[in-house]
Design a protein around this motif. Structure first.
Motif, PDB file in Angstrom:
ATOM      1  N   UNK A 332      -7.232   1.252  20.350  1.00  0.00           N
ATOM      2  CA  UNK A 332      -8.057   0.624  21.402  1.00  0.00           C
ATOM      3  C   UNK A 332      -7.661  -0.858  21.518  1.00  0.00           C
ATOM      4  N   UNK A 333      -7.478  -1.505  20.373  1.00  0.00           N
ATOM      5  CA  UNK A 333      -7.065  -2.920  20.391  1.00  0.00           C
ATOM      6  C   UNK A 333      -5.693  -3.060  21.051  1.00  0.00           C
ATOM      7  N   UNK A 334      -4.823  -2.111  20.761  1.00  0.00           N
ATOM      8  CA  UNK A 334      -3.466  -2.164  21.339  1.00  0.00           C
ATOM      9  C   UNK A 334      -3.529  -2.081  22.867  1.00  0.00           C
ATOM     10  N   UNK A 335      -4.406  -1.217  23.359  1.00  0.00           N
ATOM     11  CA  UNK A 335      -4.534  -1.062  24.811  1.00  0.00           C
ATOM     12  C   UNK A 335      -5.122  -2.333  25.445  1.00  0.00           C
ATOM     13  N   UNK A 336      -5.940  -3.039  24.669  1.00  0.00           N
ATOM     14  CA  UNK A 336      -6.665  -4.204  25.182  1.00  0.00           C
ATOM     15  C   UNK A 336      -5.868  -5.509  25.101  1.00  0.00           C
ATOM     16  N   UNK A 337      -5.056  -5.630  24.041  1.00  0.00           N
ATOM     17  CA  UNK A 337      -4.363  -6.914  23.807  1.00  0.00           C
ATOM     18  C   UNK A 337      -2.848  -6.716  23.862  1.00  0.00           C
ATOM     19  N   UNK A 338      -2.196  -7.239  24.895  1.00  0.00           N
ATOM     20  CA  UNK A 338      -0.747  -7.016  25.031  1.00  0.00           C
ATOM     21  C   UNK A 338       0.089  -7.609  23.897  1.00  0.00           C
ATOM     22  N   UNK A 339      -0.495  -8.498  23.073  1.00  0.00           N
ATOM     23  CA  UNK A 339       0.320  -9.031  21.954  1.00  0.00           C
ATOM     24  C   UNK A 339       0.512  -7.971  20.859  1.00  0.00           C
ATOM     25  N   UNK A 340      -0.227  -6.855  20.952  1.00  0.00           N
ATOM     26  CA  UNK A 340       0.025  -5.762  19.980  1.00  0.00           C
ATOM     27  C   UNK A 340       1.080  -4.833  20.566  1.00  0.00           C
ATOM     28  N   UNK A 359       2.099 -14.357  10.840  1.00  0.00           N
ATOM     29  CA  UNK A 359       1.591 -15.161   9.716  1.00  0.00           C
ATOM     30  C   UNK A 359       0.259 -15.865  10.061  1.00  0.00           C
ATOM     31  N   UNK A 360       0.201 -16.461  11.268  1.00  0.00           N
ATOM     32  CA  UNK A 360      -1.008 -17.223  11.595  1.00  0.00           C
ATOM     33  C   UNK A 360      -2.205 -16.284  11.788  1.00  0.00           C
ATOM     34  N   UNK A 361      -1.944 -15.031  12.131  1.00  0.00           N
ATOM     35  CA  UNK A 361      -3.047 -14.060  12.239  1.00  0.00           C
ATOM     36  C   UNK A 361      -3.628 -13.807  10.838  1.00  0.00           C
ATOM     37  N   UNK A 362      -2.740 -13.655   9.869  1.00  0.00           N
ATOM     38  CA  UNK A 362      -3.200 -13.440   8.483  1.00  0.00           C
ATOM     39  C   UNK A 362      -3.983 -14.657   7.982  1.00  0.00           C
ATOM     40  N   UNK A 363      -3.486 -15.845   8.296  1.00  0.00           N
ATOM     41  CA  UNK A 363      -4.156 -17.074   7.837  1.00  0.00           C
ATOM     42  C   UNK A 363      -5.549 -17.186   8.457  1.00  0.00           C
ATOM     43  N   UNK A 401     -10.188  -8.262  15.336  1.00  0.00           N
ATOM     44  CA  UNK A 401     -10.182  -8.391  16.808  1.00  0.00           C
ATOM     45  C   UNK A 401     -10.498  -9.825  17.238  1.00  0.00           C
ATOM     46  N   UNK A 402     -11.457 -10.429  16.554  1.00  0.00           N
ATOM     47  CA  UNK A 402     -11.821 -11.817  16.883  1.00  0.00           C
ATOM     48  C   UNK A 402     -10.591 -12.733  16.774  1.00  0.00           C
ATOM     49  N   UNK A 403      -9.825 -12.526  15.715  1.00  0.00           N
ATOM     50  CA  UNK A 403      -8.633 -13.364  15.488  1.00  0.00           C
ATOM     51  C   UNK A 403      -7.551 -13.047  16.535  1.00  0.00           C
ATOM     52  N   UNK A 404      -7.387 -11.764  16.847  1.00  0.00           N
ATOM     53  CA  UNK A 404      -6.387 -11.380  17.857  1.00  0.00           C
ATOM     54  C   UNK A 404      -6.754 -12.010  19.202  1.00  0.00           C
ATOM     55  N   UNK A 405      -8.051 -11.978  19.495  1.00  0.00           N
ATOM     56  CA  UNK A 405      -8.531 -12.533  20.766  1.00  0.00           C
ATOM     57  C   UNK A 405      -8.136 -14.016  20.861  1.00  0.00           C
ATOM     58  N   UNK A 406      -8.336 -14.741  19.760  1.00  0.00           N
ATOM     59  CA  UNK A 406      -7.986 -16.169  19.715  1.00  0.00           C
ATOM     60  C   UNK A 406      -6.493 -16.364  19.979  1.00  0.00           C
ATOM     61  N   UNK A 407      -5.680 -15.460  19.437  1.00  0.00           N
ATOM     62  CA  UNK A 407      -4.220 -15.583  19.600  1.00  0.00           C
ATOM     63  C   UNK A 407      -3.772 -15.164  20.986  1.00  0.00           C
TER      64      UNK A 407
END
Ligand SMILES: Cc1ncc(COP(=O)(O)O)c(C=O)c1O
Length: 409
Positions: A332-340, A359-363, A401-407
């Protein structure tokens, strides 16, 4: 001596300062020092809570501080830590039996880490090949692989960055492209079958969570059999239930000639093992290989308990349901966020591949209370404990998801 013993202080800055002063800088740690753990949770020196999706890099598959593991550590420590391989050991023999009963007919060698298990497998393959009159036989492995940091394991590691800076290590190692059947056939042809063996992770781990295809593994089995070479599965990361079977080779229905284990085998207590199938179990005879600590009473008692818990609490059986939950949410996240770019893996051995460096996603996740790691530049590896609950998975994925959204912004 007492003046030299530095008292444990609870402030991260002090720990960092002391570490910088006294530890060689071969690691680049995240900005956290953990103090205690409970199940899937970790707590740092300032008592901040984290969800552990790293498991000490696929080690604490039962979570932290399992009561039965602690009990065995206490009981065995009270009795006997270590005697050596000059004597028989009830604990080592019981663990060897349990590993064989739950994998394939054969015998076991114990050591202290994954890389040592792979060194043992390399020596096994070489010794067998040389006994069959092969001259300087080649060891094959895969391009994105990771097999450890000692010299032969490093030479078998396909990722060039691991070998960089050490000049020529050892000769006799060649690399086959992951899932490329032509490349595999070509390696056997090029060397006229003068191959000692091929070592492979069934799901490439450090190299970016890439499952091998069934037909590639089938071909490896066929070519090794035809050329009297050993097929070695490195299950150091995929083993002990991580993929939803006790060992990943069960998904493929293929029995290797040797299988190496480490990481989760001891629930965090250092231990490595190599299981050798029956036809090759006599290759490393007396004096041909060994380890001082390998198979000591304490390590093997803890590993036996780990295996017992994984089986008796039906933990491995529950992995597919947890895995399905993870893959559904991640897709679902993949469909929502093109960076995946991709979501892949087996069981709870999962990689999310991004179009950006990960790396910055992990941090950021760490700051938000979720421990995970970035690998292969763009991949986030998700490896929660196998006995985690769905609600906690959900909580962790909300942070993710919160972190992905920020990125994405
Ligand atoms: C697949 C695989 N093999 C071998 C190793 C090396 O294990 P160790 O670090 O215990 O030597 C690792 C460690 O990450 C691994 O993932």
């Amino acid at each position: 001596m007492s003046d030299l013993v530095v008292k444990t202080k609870d402030k991260l800055s002090e720990i960092k300062e002391r570490s910088a002063k006294y530890l060689i800088g071969n690691y680049a740690p995240f900005d956290v020092a953990f103090k205690y753990g409970a199940g899937e949770l970790l707590f740092d020196v300032n008592n901040k809570q984290y969800i552990d999706f790293l498991c000490g890099v696929a080690v604490t598959n039962l979570g932290h501080c399992d009561a039965d593991i602690i009990d065995v550590v206490h009981k065995q420590a009270d009795m006997l830590f270590h005697t050596s391989n000059w004597f028989y050991s009830d604990e080592a023999s019981l663990l060897a039996e349990a590993l064989v009963v739950n994998s394939f007919p054969g015998k076991v060698f114990f050591c202290n880490s994954g890389t040592e298990a792979n060194e043992a497998a390399f020596k096994l393959a070489r010794k067998y090949a040389i006994s069959r009159d092969k001259q300087n036989p080649i060891m094959l492995s895969l391009t994105n692989s990771f097999h450890g940091r000692t010299v032969a394991s490093m030479a078998m590691t396909g990722q060039e960055k691991v070998r960089e800076g050490y000049g020529e290590l050892l000769s006799g190692f060649e690399y086959v492209e992951v899932n490329n059947e032509e490349s595999l056939e070509e390696a056997f042809e090029r060397n006229n079958g003068n191959i000692a063996g091929i070592i492979m992770e069934l799901v490439i781990g450090e190299g970016g969570i890439i499952p091998l295809t069934q037909s590639f593994v089938n071909l490896a089995r066929k070519l090794t059999q035809e050329n009297d070479a050993l097929l070695i599965f490195d299950e150091i990361q995929t083993g002990m239930g991580r993929t939803g079977r006790l060992f990943a080779c069960e998904h493929y229905g293929i029995i290797p000639d040797a299988m190496t284990l480490g990481k989760a085998l001891g629930s965090g207590f250092p231990i490595g093992a190599m299981i050798v199938s029956k036809p090759f179990a006599g290759v490393l005879g007396p004096g041909s290989h060994g380890s001082t600590f390998g198979g000591n009473h304490l390590a093997t008692a803890v590993a036996y308990e780990t295996l017992r818990i994984l089986i008796s609490r039906e933990i491995v059986e529950n992995v597919p349901a947890l895995s399905q939950f993870m893959f559904t949410r991640l897709n679902v996240l993949k469909a929502k966020y093109p960076i995946i770019k991709d979501v892949r893996g087996i069981g709870l051995h999962i990689g999310v591949d991004f179009t950006i460096p990960s790396k910055s996603i992990a941090v950021e996740c760490l700051k938000e209370g979720l421990v995970l790691n970035s690998t292969a530049e763009t991949v986030i590896r998700l490896m929660p404990p196998l006995n985690i609950g769905i609600e906690r998975l959900d909580e962790a994925l909300n942070i993710f998801e919160k972190v992905i959204m920020k990125h994405t912004q």
